[in-house]
Design a protein around this motif. Structure first.
Motif, PDB file in Angstrom:
ATOM      1  N   ASN A  30       1.500  -9.595   9.844  1.00  0.00           N
ATOM      2  CA  ASN A  30       0.836  -9.906   8.576  1.00  0.00           C
ATOM      3  C   ASN A  30      -0.184  -8.830   8.194  1.00  0.00           C
ATOM      4  OD1 ASN A  30       0.631 -11.549   6.293  1.00  0.00           O
ATOM      5  ND2 ASN A  30      -1.162 -12.605   7.116  1.00  0.00           N
ATOM      6  N   MET A  31       0.226  -7.570   8.314  1.00  0.00           N
ATOM      7  CA  MET A  31      -0.638  -6.429   7.999  1.00  0.00           C
ATOM      8  C   MET A  31      -0.025  -5.606   6.878  1.00  0.00           C
ATOM      9  SD  MET A  31      -1.629  -5.104  11.764  1.00  0.00           S
ATOM     10  CE  MET A  31      -2.829  -5.984  12.729  1.00  0.00           C
ATOM     11  N   ASN A  32      -0.866  -5.103   6.006  1.00  0.00           N
ATOM     12  CA  ASN A  32      -0.441  -4.216   4.926  1.00  0.00           C
ATOM     13  C   ASN A  32      -0.710  -2.782   5.359  1.00  0.00           C
ATOM     14  OD1 ASN A  32       0.186  -6.435   3.279  1.00  0.00           O
ATOM     15  ND2 ASN A  32      -1.954  -6.617   2.682  1.00  0.00           N
ATOM     16  N   MET A  33       0.334  -2.037   5.601  1.00  0.00           N
ATOM     17  CA  MET A  33       0.236  -0.713   6.216  1.00  0.00           C
ATOM     18  C   MET A  33       0.699   0.390   5.278  1.00  0.00           C
ATOM     19  SD  MET A  33      -0.746  -1.488   9.335  1.00  0.00           S
ATOM     20  CE  MET A  33      -0.524   0.066  10.144  1.00  0.00           C
ATOM     21  N   VAL A  34       0.270   1.589   5.612  1.00  0.00           N
ATOM     22  CA  VAL A  34       0.827   2.801   5.034  1.00  0.00           C
ATOM     23  C   VAL A  34       1.512   3.530   6.183  1.00  0.00           C
ATOM     24  CG1 VAL A  34       0.319   5.008   3.940  1.00  0.00           C
ATOM     25  CG2 VAL A  34      -0.921   2.958   3.230  1.00  0.00           C
ATOM     26  N   ILE A  35       2.732   4.004   5.934  1.00  0.00           N
ATOM     27  CA  ILE A  35       3.551   4.617   6.972  1.00  0.00           C
ATOM     28  C   ILE A  35       4.071   5.960   6.465  1.00  0.00           C
ATOM     29  CG2 ILE A  35       5.664   4.353   8.338  1.00  0.00           C
ATOM     30  CD1 ILE A  35       5.160   1.217   7.844  1.00  0.00           C
ATOM     31  N   ALA A  36       3.856   7.003   7.253  1.00  0.00           N
ATOM     32  CA  ALA A  36       4.319   8.343   6.887  1.00  0.00           C
ATOM     33  C   ALA A  36       5.197   8.892   8.006  1.00  0.00           C
ATOM     34  CB  ALA A  36       3.124   9.271   6.662  1.00  0.00           C
ATOM     35  N   GLY A  42       5.337  19.031  10.325  1.00  0.00           N
ATOM     36  CA  GLY A  42       4.298  18.217   9.699  1.00  0.00           C
ATOM     37  C   GLY A  42       4.567  17.935   8.236  1.00  0.00           C
ATOM     38  N   ASP A  43       5.670  18.453   7.712  1.00  0.00           N
ATOM     39  CA  ASP A  43       5.994  18.214   6.306  1.00  0.00           C
ATOM     40  C   ASP A  43       6.587  16.820   6.124  1.00  0.00           C
ATOM     41  OD1 ASP A  43       5.221  20.722   5.102  1.00  0.00           O
ATOM     42  OD2 ASP A  43       6.864  21.608   6.232  1.00  0.00           O
ATOM     43  N   LEU A  44       6.154  16.164   5.065  1.00  0.00           N
ATOM     44  CA  LEU A  44       6.529  14.781   4.789  1.00  0.00           C
ATOM     45  C   LEU A  44       8.022  14.649   4.500  1.00  0.00           C
ATOM     46  CD1 LEU A  44       5.154  11.986   4.435  1.00  0.00           C
ATOM     47  CD2 LEU A  44       4.962  12.517   2.002  1.00  0.00           C
ATOM     48  N   VAL A  45       8.648  13.662   5.139  1.00  0.00           N
ATOM     49  CA  VAL A  45      10.060  13.348   4.915  1.00  0.00           C
ATOM     50  C   VAL A  45      10.184  12.000   4.210  1.00  0.00           C
ATOM     51  CG1 VAL A  45      12.281  12.863   6.032  1.00  0.00           C
ATOM     52  CG2 VAL A  45      10.816  14.678   6.920  1.00  0.00           C
ATOM     53  N   TYR A  46       9.354  11.039   4.611  1.00  0.00           N
ATOM     54  CA  TYR A  46       9.440   9.689   4.038  1.00  0.00           C
ATOM     55  C   TYR A  46       8.054   9.055   4.053  1.00  0.00           C
ATOM     56  CZ  TYR A  46      11.611   5.184   2.946  1.00  0.00           C
ATOM     57  OH  TYR A  46      11.991   4.017   2.339  1.00  0.00           O
ATOM     58  N   PHE A  47       7.775   8.273   3.019  1.00  0.00           N
ATOM     59  CA  PHE A  47       6.457   7.659   2.876  1.00  0.00           C
ATOM     60  C   PHE A  47       6.626   6.241   2.359  1.00  0.00           C
ATOM     61  CE2 PHE A  47       2.678   6.651   0.389  1.00  0.00           C
ATOM     62  CZ  PHE A  47       1.682   6.923   1.310  1.00  0.00           C
ATOM     63  N   LEU A  48       5.864   5.308   2.943  1.00  0.00           N
ATOM     64  CA  LEU A  48       5.930   3.914   2.531  1.00  0.00           C
ATOM     65  C   LEU A  48       4.509   3.359   2.450  1.00  0.00           C
ATOM     66  CD1 LEU A  48       8.358   1.283   3.856  1.00  0.00           C
ATOM     67  CD2 LEU A  48       5.937   0.769   3.825  1.00  0.00           C
ATOM     68  N   LYS A  49       4.156   2.816   1.296  1.00  0.00           N
ATOM     69  CA  LYS A  49       2.858   2.166   1.119  1.00  0.00           C
ATOM     70  C   LYS A  49       3.123   0.711   0.766  1.00  0.00           C
ATOM     71  CE  LYS A  49      -1.316   2.055  -1.696  1.00  0.00           C
ATOM     72  NZ  LYS A  49      -1.159   0.624  -2.014  1.00  0.00           N
ATOM     73  N   MET A  50       2.775  -0.174   1.689  1.00  0.00           N
ATOM     74  CA  MET A  50       2.983  -1.598   1.458  1.00  0.00           C
ATOM     75  C   MET A  50       1.979  -2.092   0.427  1.00  0.00           C
ATOM     76  SD  MET A  50       3.651  -2.783   5.422  1.00  0.00           S
ATOM     77  CE  MET A  50       4.025  -4.494   5.026  1.00  0.00           C
ATOM     78  N   ASP A  51       2.393  -3.040  -0.382  1.00  0.00           N
ATOM     79  CA  ASP A  51       1.489  -3.634  -1.365  1.00  0.00           C
ATOM     80  C   ASP A  51       0.252  -4.181  -0.669  1.00  0.00           C
ATOM     81  OD1 ASP A  51       3.354  -3.106  -3.352  1.00  0.00           O
ATOM     82  OD2 ASP A  51       4.187  -5.142  -3.339  1.00  0.00           O
TER      83      ASP A  51
END
Length: 133
Positions: A30-36, A42-51
């Protein structure tokens, strides 16, 4: 530390699988996370920001992922050193002394890293990294 052993960089499909596993663990807690998810550079491939996640977590998650990728070790290893009084990690550009950055290792080779921020960061990132084992 052991010599660095990098593999073919993480693919978008693999990054989605890692992020999905991390997100599932976050939802379970039950946590709202940001995942990179980043490749070994170190270059970004995928990014997810939970509401409902914290805006500060956007940069923090990415920094943790970059730290784990560039130094090929969990970011918590830097935090543990600082906690023991060794401040040398603070002088390393890109090192983050906080839990939540975890290398993604497949067949003994680092293909990228995951960083998360928002609570239980190390457990969430480890759940993601484990998705490719």
């Amino acid at each position: 530390p052991p010599p660095f052993s990098y593999g073919i960089p993480i693919t978008l499909e693999q990054a989605r699988k890692v992020a999905a596993a991390a997100e599932a663990e976050a939802k379970k807690r039950n946590m709202n996370m940001v995942i990179a998810i980043v490749e070994p550079t170190g270059d970004l491939v995928y990014f997810l920001k939970m509401d409902g996640s914290n805006y500060a977590s956007i940069k923090v998650a990415q920094a943790k992922a970059v730290s784990a990728a560039l130094f090929n070790r969990p970011s918590k290893s830097f935090r543990e050193r600082v906690a023991k009084g060794d401040l040398s990690p603070m002088a390393l550009q890109g090192a983050v002394a906080s839990d939540g950055g975890v290398p993604i290792v497949v067949n003994g080779k680092t293909i990228g890293a995951i960083g998360s921020s928002g609570g239980a960061d190390d457990d969430i990132s480890q759940a993601g990294a484990n998705a490719l084992k």
